[in-house]
Design a protein around this motif. Structure first.
Motif, mmCIF file in Angstrom:
data_model
loop_
_atom_site.group_PDB
_atom_site.id
_atom_site.type_symbol
_atom_site.label_atom_id
_atom_site.label_comp_id
_atom_site.label_asym_id
_atom_site.label_seq_id
_atom_site.Cartn_x
_atom_site.Cartn_y
_atom_site.Cartn_z
ATOM 1 N N HIS A 13 37.120 38.199 49.619
ATOM 2 C CA HIS A 13 37.926 38.542 48.602
ATOM 3 C C HIS A 13 38.693 37.564 47.968
ATOM 4 C CE1 HIS A 13 37.150 42.905 49.210
ATOM 5 N NE2 HIS A 13 37.354 42.539 50.462
ATOM 6 N N ASN A 14 39.468 37.606 47.011
ATOM 7 C CA ASN A 14 40.150 36.576 46.102
ATOM 8 C C ASN A 14 41.553 37.421 45.648
ATOM 9 O OD1 ASN A 14 41.062 34.449 44.747
ATOM 10 N ND2 ASN A 14 39.805 34.296 43.124
ATOM 11 N N TYR A 15 42.405 37.321 46.766
ATOM 12 C CA TYR A 15 43.610 37.945 46.586
ATOM 13 C C TYR A 15 44.691 37.283 45.843
ATOM 14 C CZ TYR A 15 41.745 41.482 49.860
ATOM 15 O OH TYR A 15 41.031 42.381 50.838
ATOM 16 N N LYS A 16 45.614 37.871 45.060
ATOM 17 C CA LYS A 16 46.657 37.390 44.531
ATOM 18 C C LYS A 16 47.528 38.394 44.555
ATOM 19 C CE LYS A 16 46.021 39.488 39.957
ATOM 20 N NZ LYS A 16 46.107 39.433 38.603
ATOM 21 N N VAL A 17 49.115 37.903 44.584
ATOM 22 C CA VAL A 17 50.171 38.727 44.857
ATOM 23 C C VAL A 17 50.371 39.461 43.544
ATOM 24 C CG1 VAL A 17 52.621 38.683 45.277
ATOM 25 C CG2 VAL A 17 51.250 37.108 46.470
ATOM 26 N N THR A 18 50.395 40.654 43.623
ATOM 27 C CA THR A 18 50.678 41.732 42.469
ATOM 28 C C THR A 18 52.180 42.219 42.361
ATOM 29 O OG1 THR A 18 49.846 43.357 43.487
ATOM 30 C CG2 THR A 18 48.303 42.128 42.150
ATOM 31 N N LYS A 19 52.801 42.154 43.597
ATOM 32 C CA LYS A 19 54.194 42.664 43.787
ATOM 33 C C LYS A 19 54.894 42.022 44.863
ATOM 34 C CE LYS A 19 56.685 46.960 43.392
ATOM 35 N NZ LYS A 19 56.426 48.622 43.544
ATOM 36 N N LYS A 20 56.096 41.660 44.446
ATOM 37 C CA LYS A 20 56.893 41.272 45.639
ATOM 38 C C LYS A 20 58.027 42.221 46.167
ATOM 39 C CE LYS A 20 60.028 37.509 46.895
ATOM 40 N NZ LYS A 20 60.940 36.108 46.509
ATOM 41 N N VAL A 25 57.698 40.994 52.416
ATOM 42 C CA VAL A 25 56.476 42.171 52.165
ATOM 43 C C VAL A 25 56.358 41.971 50.626
ATOM 44 C CG1 VAL A 25 56.152 44.679 51.726
ATOM 45 C CG2 VAL A 25 57.680 43.860 53.734
ATOM 46 N N LYS A 26 54.825 41.757 50.675
ATOM 47 C CA LYS A 26 54.181 41.711 49.264
ATOM 48 C C LYS A 26 53.011 42.810 49.240
ATOM 49 C CE LYS A 26 55.520 36.895 49.028
ATOM 50 N NZ LYS A 26 56.411 37.087 50.236
ATOM 51 N N GLU A 27 52.521 42.916 47.964
ATOM 52 C CA GLU A 27 51.238 43.710 47.815
ATOM 53 C C GLU A 27 50.203 42.791 46.941
ATOM 54 O OE1 GLU A 27 52.213 47.188 45.381
ATOM 55 O OE2 GLU A 27 53.391 47.912 47.165
ATOM 56 N N TYR A 28 49.019 42.771 47.400
ATOM 57 C CA TYR A 28 47.986 42.181 46.956
ATOM 58 C C TYR A 28 46.904 42.782 46.552
ATOM 59 C CZ TYR A 28 50.239 38.857 50.324
ATOM 60 O OH TYR A 28 51.173 38.097 50.906
ATOM 61 N N THR A 29 46.197 42.211 45.325
ATOM 62 C CA THR A 29 44.906 42.708 44.742
ATOM 63 C C THR A 29 43.906 41.871 44.745
ATOM 64 O OG1 THR A 29 46.333 44.316 43.488
ATOM 65 C CG2 THR A 29 44.035 44.273 42.736
ATOM 66 N N CYS A 30 42.498 42.036 44.927
ATOM 67 C CA CYS A 30 41.619 41.240 44.863
ATOM 68 C C CYS A 30 41.304 41.142 43.316
ATOM 69 C CB CYS A 30 40.388 41.968 45.726
ATOM 70 S SG CYS A 30 38.976 40.811 45.370
ATOM 71 N N LYS A 31 40.977 39.806 42.846
ATOM 72 C CA LYS A 31 40.819 39.826 41.382
ATOM 73 C C LYS A 31 39.406 40.265 40.910
ATOM 74 C CE LYS A 31 43.367 35.324 40.819
ATOM 75 N NZ LYS A 31 43.549 34.088 40.637
ATOM 76 N N CYS A 32 38.377 40.627 41.991
ATOM 77 C CA CYS A 32 37.202 40.717 41.728
ATOM 78 C C CYS A 32 36.749 42.454 41.783
ATOM 79 C CB CYS A 32 36.042 40.079 42.538
ATOM 80 S SG CYS A 32 36.150 38.264 42.488
ATOM 81 N N CYS A 33 37.103 42.621 42.904
ATOM 82 C CA CYS A 33 37.033 44.238 43.258
ATOM 83 C C CYS A 33 38.015 45.083 43.157
ATOM 84 C CB CYS A 33 36.307 44.372 44.597
ATOM 85 S SG CYS A 33 37.291 44.145 45.836
ATOM 86 N N LYS A 34 39.366 44.624 42.907
ATOM 87 C CA LYS A 34 40.594 45.361 42.703
ATOM 88 C C LYS A 34 40.966 46.089 43.810
ATOM 89 C CE LYS A 34 40.484 44.188 38.423
ATOM 90 N NZ LYS A 34 40.731 42.939 38.176
ATOM 91 N N LYS A 35 40.577 45.707 45.167
ATOM 92 C CA LYS A 35 40.981 46.161 46.454
ATOM 93 C C LYS A 35 42.234 45.959 46.541
ATOM 94 C CE LYS A 35 40.015 46.482 51.357
ATOM 95 N NZ LYS A 35 39.221 45.745 52.414
ATOM 96 N N GLN A 36 43.369 46.753 46.942
ATOM 97 C CA GLN A 36 44.841 46.559 47.197
ATOM 98 C C GLN A 36 45.191 46.392 48.550
ATOM 99 O OE1 GLN A 36 46.159 49.713 44.752
ATOM 100 N NE2 GLN A 36 46.976 48.096 43.424
ATOM 101 N N LEU A 37 45.786 45.355 48.893
ATOM 102 C CA LEU A 37 46.615 45.279 50.221
ATOM 103 C C LEU A 37 47.981 45.045 50.180
ATOM 104 C CD1 LEU A 37 43.806 42.829 52.061
ATOM 105 C CD2 LEU A 37 43.836 45.193 52.032
#
Length: 80
Positions: A13-20, A25-37
């Motif tokens: 996955h290619n995660y980027k921080v979408t919310k701090k 604690v941060k929220e991440y989303t994969c740029k490709c498949c949109k999986k959220q962590l």
């Protein structure tokens, strides 16, 4: 299987921080498949479920209030 899912399965996955949420604690989303962590209380990545979304929302509110109070306190102390 979608091409983006296949890409993530093969290359990772290619995660980027979408919310701090807080400093830790941060929220991440994969740029490709949109999986959220998100990060849990131990700092490990977990799938962003509705339960974790609620927890992050509450944490964000508490953190925002705390930071606002801290800022006001430092402003008041710098005046005197």
């Amino acid at each position: 299987m979608t091409p983006t899912k296949l890409y993530c399965d093969f290359f990772g996955h290619n995660y980027k921080v979408t919310k701090k949420v807080t400093n830790h604690v941060k929220e991440y989303t994969c740029k490709c498949c949109k999986k959220q962590l998100t990060t849990d209380s131990n700092g490990k990545l977990r799938v962003l479920t509705p339960k974790y979304k609620d927890i992050n929302s509450a944490l964000e509110q508490i953190y925002t209030i705390r930071m606002r109070r801290l800022k006001q306190k430092t402003l008041r102390s710098s005046i005197y």
